[in-house]
Design a protein around this motif. Structure first.
Motif, mmCIF file in Angstrom:
data_model
loop_
_atom_site.group_PDB
_atom_site.id
_atom_site.type_symbol
_atom_site.label_atom_id
_atom_site.label_comp_id
_atom_site.label_asym_id
_atom_site.label_seq_id
_atom_site.Cartn_x
_atom_site.Cartn_y
_atom_site.Cartn_z
ATOM 1 N N UNK A 23 0.753 -1.304 0.157
ATOM 2 C CA UNK A 23 -0.008 -0.009 -0.199
ATOM 3 C C UNK A 23 1.075 1.291 0.109
ATOM 4 N N UNK A 24 1.793 1.138 0.861
ATOM 5 C CA UNK A 24 3.193 2.305 -0.044
ATOM 6 C C UNK A 24 2.637 3.257 1.261
ATOM 7 N N UNK A 25 2.734 2.815 1.908
ATOM 8 C CA UNK A 25 2.143 3.939 3.536
ATOM 9 C C UNK A 25 3.961 3.551 4.515
ATOM 10 N N UNK A 26 2.793 5.244 4.983
ATOM 11 C CA UNK A 26 4.653 5.524 5.876
ATOM 12 C C UNK A 26 5.495 4.697 6.853
ATOM 13 N N UNK A 27 6.356 4.355 7.349
ATOM 14 C CA UNK A 27 6.610 3.791 8.260
ATOM 15 C C UNK A 27 6.108 4.325 9.477
ATOM 16 N N UNK A 28 5.679 3.678 10.366
ATOM 17 C CA UNK A 28 5.881 4.320 11.579
ATOM 18 C C UNK A 28 7.158 4.123 12.415
ATOM 19 N N UNK A 29 7.433 5.573 13.497
ATOM 20 C CA UNK A 29 8.600 5.283 14.793
ATOM 21 C C UNK A 29 8.630 4.764 15.144
ATOM 22 N N UNK A 30 7.928 3.945 16.191
ATOM 23 C CA UNK A 30 7.487 2.676 16.963
ATOM 24 C C UNK A 30 7.037 2.039 16.728
ATOM 25 N N UNK A 31 7.355 0.177 16.784
ATOM 26 C CA UNK A 31 6.496 -0.378 16.317
ATOM 27 C C UNK A 31 5.955 -1.344 18.003
ATOM 28 N N UNK A 32 5.143 -1.783 18.213
ATOM 29 C CA UNK A 32 5.435 -2.798 19.437
ATOM 30 C C UNK A 32 4.829 -4.141 18.007
ATOM 31 N N UNK A 33 5.167 -5.424 18.220
ATOM 32 C CA UNK A 33 5.051 -6.811 18.311
ATOM 33 C C UNK A 33 4.298 -7.646 18.879
ATOM 34 N N UNK A 34 2.983 -8.128 19.643
ATOM 35 C CA UNK A 34 2.126 -9.117 20.307
ATOM 36 C C UNK A 34 2.205 -10.281 19.345
ATOM 37 N N UNK A 51 1.114 15.670 9.499
ATOM 38 C CA UNK A 51 1.657 14.200 9.360
ATOM 39 C C UNK A 51 1.471 13.458 9.814
ATOM 40 N N UNK A 52 1.799 13.599 11.012
ATOM 41 C CA UNK A 52 2.014 11.999 11.673
ATOM 42 C C UNK A 52 0.172 11.649 11.645
ATOM 43 N N UNK A 53 -0.651 12.870 11.609
ATOM 44 C CA UNK A 53 -2.110 12.498 11.484
ATOM 45 C C UNK A 53 -2.599 12.027 9.850
ATOM 46 N N UNK A 54 -1.735 12.225 9.105
ATOM 47 C CA UNK A 54 -1.993 11.555 8.360
ATOM 48 C C UNK A 54 -1.413 10.392 7.514
ATOM 49 N N UNK A 55 -0.297 10.235 8.149
ATOM 50 C CA UNK A 55 -0.155 8.816 7.935
ATOM 51 C C UNK A 55 -1.291 8.007 8.231
ATOM 52 N N UNK A 58 -3.847 7.214 6.311
ATOM 53 C CA UNK A 58 -2.774 6.488 5.341
ATOM 54 C C UNK A 58 -3.515 5.160 5.552
ATOM 55 N N UNK A 59 -2.945 5.046 6.401
ATOM 56 C CA UNK A 59 -2.867 3.490 7.407
ATOM 57 C C UNK A 59 -4.553 2.785 7.454
ATOM 58 N N UNK A 60 -5.156 3.784 7.624
ATOM 59 C CA UNK A 60 -6.600 3.023 8.150
ATOM 60 C C UNK A 60 -7.746 3.253 6.535
ATOM 61 N N UNK A 61 -7.121 3.853 5.514
ATOM 62 C CA UNK A 61 -7.555 3.446 4.547
ATOM 63 C C UNK A 61 -7.340 2.211 3.815
#
Length: 168
Positions: A23-34, A51-55, A58-61
């Motif tokens: 989806x060519x999405x912006x990369x997050x700054x933090x990631x936690x995997x469960x 830009x943070x809210x736009x990111x 983009x993901x929610x779409x």
């Protein structure tokens, strides 16, 4: 960690990275995997507030079974949290925050004791949110918030350029 846990982690990472690339999405700054719940939490903390809210927008779409929550806290900050599922199944949680004023919003402060704490407003179509309360928002409301914030930021840039004599 048992070998099965490693495979589960690898599978989640591959799925998550594949979702970003597809989806060519912006990369997050933090990631936690469960691994136990097969879920990922991504947070956007750097860059301009809009830009943070736009990111996150983009993901929610790209997610199914979407829930979006907005919370206004006592420091005049708007927090956005969204959850959903990718097409391949893993649950994805997204988060970001920014000061309301940086997003082009306004904050009302009450001088007198009031049963209602401070509140903020963006556009007529967006709900009023009160301190300590999280309201659900729609994808269209989030889109409106980001569009409004971009419009305000653009007009502020033009005004700053004019003040510096860059734009006639």
């Amino acid at each position: 960690m048992p070998a099965n846990g490693n495979r589960s982690l690898d599978r989640l990472l591959r799925t998550f990275r594949g979702h970003i690339r597809t989806h060519n999405l912006p990369r997050p700054d933090r990631l936690v995997i469960f691994t136990k719940t097969r879920s990922v939490h991504a947070e956007f903390t750097s860059g301009l507030p809009v830009d943070r809210f736009a990111a996150v927008l983009s993901w929610t779409a790209t997610l199914h079974h979407l829930n979006i929550g907005l919370t206004f806290d006592g420091r005049d900050e708007l927090r956005l949290a969204a959850t959903g599922r990718s097409g391949s199944g893993p649950a994805i949680g997204l988060a970001c925050s920014a000061p309301v004023l940086d997003l082009g919003g306004t904050v009302e402060h009450f001088d007198q004791p009031s049963p209602l704490p401070n509140r903020f407003a963006f556009l007529p179509g967006l709900p009023m949110l009160f301190y300590g309360k999280s309201d659900y928002a729609t994808f269209d409301q989030l889109t409106g918030l980001v569009a409004h914030a971009r419009t305000v930021a653009a007009s502020e840039n033009v005004a700053a350029d004019r003040a510096l004599g860059v734009v006639a």
